[in-house]
Design an enzyme around this catalytic site. Sequence first.
Site, PDB file in Angstrom:
ATOM      1  N   GLU A 181       0.862  -1.185   0.000  1.00  9.85           N
ATOM      2  CA  GLU A 181       0.000   0.000   0.000  1.00  9.85           C
ATOM      3  C   GLU A 181       0.896   1.232   0.000  1.00  9.85           C
ATOM      4  OE1 GLU A 181      -3.320   0.338  -0.035  1.00  9.85           O
ATOM      5  OE2 GLU A 181      -4.054  -1.680   0.430  1.00  9.85           O
ATOM      6  N   CYS A 182       0.468   2.293  -0.665  1.00  9.60           N
ATOM      7  CA  CYS A 182       1.298   3.505  -0.691  1.00  9.60           C
ATOM      8  C   CYS A 182       1.201   4.288   0.611  1.00  9.60           C
ATOM      9  CB  CYS A 182       0.910   4.385  -1.868  1.00  9.60           C
ATOM     10  SG  CYS A 182      -0.760   5.040  -1.762  1.00  9.60           S
ATOM     11  N   GLY A 183       0.123   4.065   1.343  1.00  7.09           N
ATOM     12  CA  GLY A 183      -0.014   4.755   2.625  1.00  7.09           C
ATOM     13  C   GLY A 183      -1.179   5.711   2.679  1.00  7.09           C
TER      14      GLY A 183
END
Length: 238
Positions: A227-229
């Site tokens: 996940e990119c965040g």
Amino acid sequence: MLMNPQDISNEERRLTEAPPEEILAFAFERFRGRIAISTAFGAEGCALIDMAHMVDSSVPIFYVDTGFAFRETNEVKQRIEEKYGIAVQVFRPQLTVPQQAAAHGERLYERDPDGCCAMRKVEPLQRALRALDAWVSARRRDMASTRVALPVLELVVQPDGRDLCKVNPFARWTRKEVWTYLLAHDVPYNPLYDQGYASIGCWPCTRPLRAGEPERAGRWSGTNKVECGIHTFLAAKK
Ligand code: SF4
């Protein structure tokens, strides 16, 4: 805006099997003037823009431009803006790509992808969300194992303590349903999907899928990052 968790929970239960248009209509009305749609111009994001345009074309749409988008992604943004007569609001990182390279070294995405995402995705998103009480995105449960329990509505807390309602109208849609919608409505989409890409983010961190791989296997390939965040930095409201 303070939100009643029980109220959101009740609406979540009521809408959990509702079609995406009904979820959007509820959210646009409930959070009028304080709601926006984010997109990175993936297939589901383009479908969401089309659907939202029919439900209420006044709801703003924003895009976090990391500076690492594929040329094709920027082109589909332009095609979407022309087709729907809209101007997508763009939020950019505080540092340009060359400034980031000067400050943190070249190819930070290889050495510290979490740090790179924090500067280029999460921080600009935080700025975008500051003026909002509700945020619509196009995530689906079947995108990844991290998203299987995705609710239609979820209440989270912003860094400044304000509540934010995340709205996920496509939560129970499948990838196939998104593509059926896209093609039926003649929605512009990124041509990289026709070249084997299945989930499209920044070019340094995205590759086409190999046979049999899950949808997001082409993102941060070779690392344990999934996940990119932007969907994990906000804590759920207790
Ligand atoms: S996806 Fe890759 S290039 Fe884009 S912000 Fe994250 S680490 Fe940087």
